[in-house]
Design a protein around this motif. Structure first.
Motif, mmCIF file in Angstrom:
data_model
loop_
_atom_site.group_PDB
_atom_site.id
_atom_site.type_symbol
_atom_site.label_atom_id
_atom_site.label_comp_id
_atom_site.label_asym_id
_atom_site.label_seq_id
_atom_site.Cartn_x
_atom_site.Cartn_y
_atom_site.Cartn_z
ATOM 1 N N TRP A 1 0.831 -1.211 0.000
ATOM 2 C CA TRP A 1 0.000 0.000 0.000
ATOM 3 C C TRP A 1 0.864 1.259 0.000
ATOM 4 O O TRP A 1 0.633 2.192 -0.779
ATOM 5 N N LEU A 2 1.883 1.295 0.866
ATOM 6 C CA LEU A 2 2.757 2.462 0.940
ATOM 7 C C LEU A 2 3.623 2.596 -0.309
ATOM 8 O O LEU A 2 3.827 3.701 -0.817
ATOM 9 N N SER A 3 4.136 1.482 -0.792
ATOM 10 C CA SER A 3 5.018 1.519 -1.966
ATOM 11 C C SER A 3 4.283 2.025 -3.195
ATOM 12 O O SER A 3 4.834 2.762 -4.014
ATOM 13 N N ASP A 4 3.008 1.627 -3.352
ATOM 14 C CA ASP A 4 2.199 2.104 -4.485
ATOM 15 C C ASP A 4 2.104 3.627 -4.492
ATOM 16 O O ASP A 4 2.052 4.252 -5.560
ATOM 17 N N ARG A 5 2.076 4.224 -3.292
ATOM 18 C CA ARG A 5 1.846 5.665 -3.174
ATOM 19 C C ARG A 5 3.126 6.480 -3.052
ATOM 20 O O ARG A 5 3.129 7.666 -3.397
ATOM 21 N N LEU A 6 4.186 5.871 -2.566
ATOM 22 C CA LEU A 6 5.414 6.631 -2.320
ATOM 23 C C LEU A 6 6.519 6.355 -3.333
ATOM 24 O O LEU A 6 7.437 7.171 -3.476
ATOM 25 N N VAL A 7 6.456 5.221 -4.023
ATOM 26 C CA VAL A 7 7.516 4.860 -4.976
ATOM 27 C C VAL A 7 6.878 4.594 -6.341
ATOM 28 O O VAL A 7 6.374 3.494 -6.590
ATOM 29 N N LEU B 1 7.122 -2.803 -11.374
ATOM 30 C CA LEU B 1 7.814 -4.036 -11.011
ATOM 31 C C LEU B 1 6.958 -5.259 -11.326
ATOM 32 O O LEU B 1 5.734 -5.190 -11.336
ATOM 33 N N THR B 2 7.616 -6.360 -11.567
ATOM 34 C CA THR B 2 6.902 -7.617 -11.802
ATOM 35 C C THR B 2 6.394 -8.181 -10.472
ATOM 36 O O THR B 2 6.767 -7.705 -9.390
ATOM 37 N N HIS B 3 5.567 -9.208 -10.564
ATOM 38 C CA HIS B 3 5.049 -9.850 -9.351
ATOM 39 C C HIS B 3 6.188 -10.409 -8.507
ATOM 40 O O HIS B 3 6.184 -10.280 -7.270
ATOM 41 N N MET B 4 7.175 -11.002 -9.146
ATOM 42 C CA MET B 4 8.307 -11.560 -8.419
ATOM 43 C C MET B 4 9.087 -10.474 -7.700
ATOM 44 O O MET B 4 9.495 -10.635 -6.547
ATOM 45 N N GLN B 5 9.296 -9.346 -8.376
ATOM 46 C CA GLN B 5 10.030 -8.247 -7.763
ATOM 47 C C GLN B 5 9.250 -7.626 -6.609
ATOM 48 O O GLN B 5 9.833 -7.268 -5.568
ATOM 49 N N ARG B 6 7.936 -7.510 -6.765
ATOM 50 C CA ARG B 6 7.117 -6.952 -5.688
ATOM 51 C C ARG B 6 7.142 -7.861 -4.459
ATOM 52 O O ARG B 6 7.147 -7.382 -3.318
ATOM 53 N N THR B 7 7.139 -9.157 -4.701
ATOM 54 C CA THR B 7 7.180 -10.099 -3.581
ATOM 55 C C THR B 7 8.472 -9.956 -2.798
ATOM 56 O O THR B 7 8.463 -9.875 -1.563
ATOM 57 N N GLU B 8 9.596 -9.908 -3.506
ATOM 58 C CA GLU B 8 10.875 -9.760 -2.806
ATOM 59 C C GLU B 8 11.000 -8.374 -2.191
ATOM 60 O O GLU B 8 11.602 -8.208 -1.125
ATOM 61 N N TRP B 9 10.437 -7.367 -2.839
ATOM 62 C CA TRP B 9 10.438 -5.998 -2.295
ATOM 63 C C TRP B 9 9.777 -5.990 -0.918
ATOM 64 O O TRP B 9 10.324 -5.438 0.049
ATOM 65 N N SER B 10 8.603 -6.595 -0.819
ATOM 66 C CA SER B 10 7.884 -6.623 0.458
ATOM 67 C C SER B 10 8.643 -7.432 1.504
ATOM 68 O O SER B 10 8.691 -7.067 2.687
ATOM 69 N N SER B 11 9.246 -8.535 1.079
ATOM 70 C CA SER B 11 10.020 -9.361 1.993
ATOM 71 C C SER B 11 11.189 -8.585 2.577
ATOM 72 O O SER B 11 11.451 -8.627 3.790
ATOM 73 N N ARG B 12 11.886 -7.840 1.738
ATOM 74 C CA ARG B 12 13.034 -7.069 2.205
ATOM 75 C C ARG B 12 12.606 -5.855 3.027
ATOM 76 O O ARG B 12 13.342 -5.409 3.906
ATOM 77 N N ALA B 13 11.432 -5.334 2.748
ATOM 78 C CA ALA B 13 10.919 -4.228 3.555
ATOM 79 C C ALA B 13 10.663 -4.692 4.991
ATOM 80 O O ALA B 13 11.014 -4.004 5.957
ATOM 81 N N VAL B 14 10.044 -5.864 5.135
ATOM 82 C CA VAL B 14 9.813 -6.420 6.466
ATOM 83 C C VAL B 14 11.145 -6.659 7.171
ATOM 84 O O VAL B 14 11.304 -6.354 8.351
ATOM 85 N N SER B 15 12.103 -7.201 6.445
ATOM 86 C CA SER B 15 13.423 -7.469 7.001
ATOM 87 C C SER B 15 14.079 -6.193 7.509
ATOM 88 O O SER B 15 14.700 -6.183 8.579
ATOM 89 N N THR B 16 13.936 -5.115 6.752
ATOM 90 C CA THR B 16 14.544 -3.834 7.141
ATOM 91 C C THR B 16 13.892 -3.273 8.395
ATOM 92 O O THR B 16 14.584 -2.799 9.313
ATOM 93 N N VAL B 17 12.563 -3.308 8.452
ATOM 94 C CA VAL B 17 11.852 -2.813 9.638
ATOM 95 C C VAL B 17 12.268 -3.610 10.872
ATOM 96 O O VAL B 17 12.565 -3.047 11.934
#
Length: 263
Positions: free
Chosen positions: A29-35, A41-57
């Motif tokens: 939700w945030l990435s759609d609005r801020l980036v 991005l493809t579905h695969m890239q979005r999946t890893e994007w979210s995974s790495r976002a959780v990891s960073t938090v």
């Protein structure tokens, strides 16, 4: 094994649910609005994007909490094996919930974010942390391990820059690459002698022998397993960093965004 206390279970469960919520809801939700580039991005890239976002938090929360405990919790310094584990249990509970969440996501999205070494890493950490959460033992050493999380945001940022098509020789990539290699070395490699010297200092003491044989084995074997992987990853990161720095000296840095070179 002693049963896990209700507060520990609640913290771990909350961490698991929050990690899942960030992955499935908050991050997209945030990435759609801020980036803006996220939409391309493809579905695969979005999946890893979210995974790495959780990891960073997770890394930012747990890393800073870990540093606070190391600096201000005198009970752990006086008794690293049997000191008051209250704050450490909270921090380890947060990490445990995240690790379980990430492990399940890796299994479910194996073709996208699955990685055998990460599975080994997560399982080794979970085995060791179970003893901390259930018995309150080795709080200093468990918390010390969480210093490693300070390198995680830079590792993830490297992937974010790549997927956003920043050139390897662009300034953001160069700066982050140096920060990634430096932080990884400081919090995962340089601290190894400190960690094992502390382990050696309690070896053979009454506090050490009060641990069950299973707990002692899990502590030592899981520590060695994690450090072997850290050395492997450090070698890979260092080689990549030196390669990019060498290229930056021999070529004019590319400041514009363009498709990254595929190795």
């Amino acid at each position: 094994m002693e049963p896990l206390s209700i507060p520990v279970v609640l913290v771990t469960l909350s961490s698991f649910l929050i990690s899942q919520w960030i992955f499935h809801v908050a991050c997209p939700w945030l990435s759609d609005r801020l980036v803006p580039a996220f939409l391309r991005l493809t579905h695969m890239q979005r999946t890893e994007w979210s995974s790495r976002a959780v990891s960073t938090v997770h890394a930012l929360v747990v890393g800073h909490f870990c540093l606070y405990i190391l600096i201000f919790d005198d009970a752990l310094k006086k008794d690293p094996v049997w000191g008051d584990p209250t704050l450490v249990k909270l921090n380890v509970g947060i990490t445990t919930g995240y690790l379980i969440s990430d492990l399940l996501l890796m299994i479910y999205f194996w073709d996208i974010i699955g990685e055998k070494y990460f599975v080994i890493h997560h399982l080794a950490a979970l085995i060791a942390y179970y003893y901390v959460l259930s018995q309150g033992i080795l709080p200093y050493f468990a918390n010390f391990r969480l210093l490693a999380e300070f390198s995680t945001p830079f590792v993830n940022q490297r992937w974010f820059l790549q997927v956003l098509s920043y050139h390897k020789l662009s300034k953001p990539n160069l700066v982050n690459g140096v920060a990634m290699a430096s932080s990884f070395f400081l919090v995962r490699i340089a601290v190894i002698p400190v960690y094992y010297s502390q382990m050696y200092s309690v070896y053979g003491t009454d506090a050490f022998y009060r641990l069950t044989p299973a707990a002692r084995s899990a502590w030592i074997l899981c520590s060695l397993c994690l450090d072997v992987m850290n050395v492997m990853w450090m070698r890979k990161i260092l080689r990549g960093c030196l390669k990019v720095l060498h290229s930056s000296r021999s070529q004019k840095p590319v400041m514009e965004k363009e498709n990254p070179k595929i190795d």
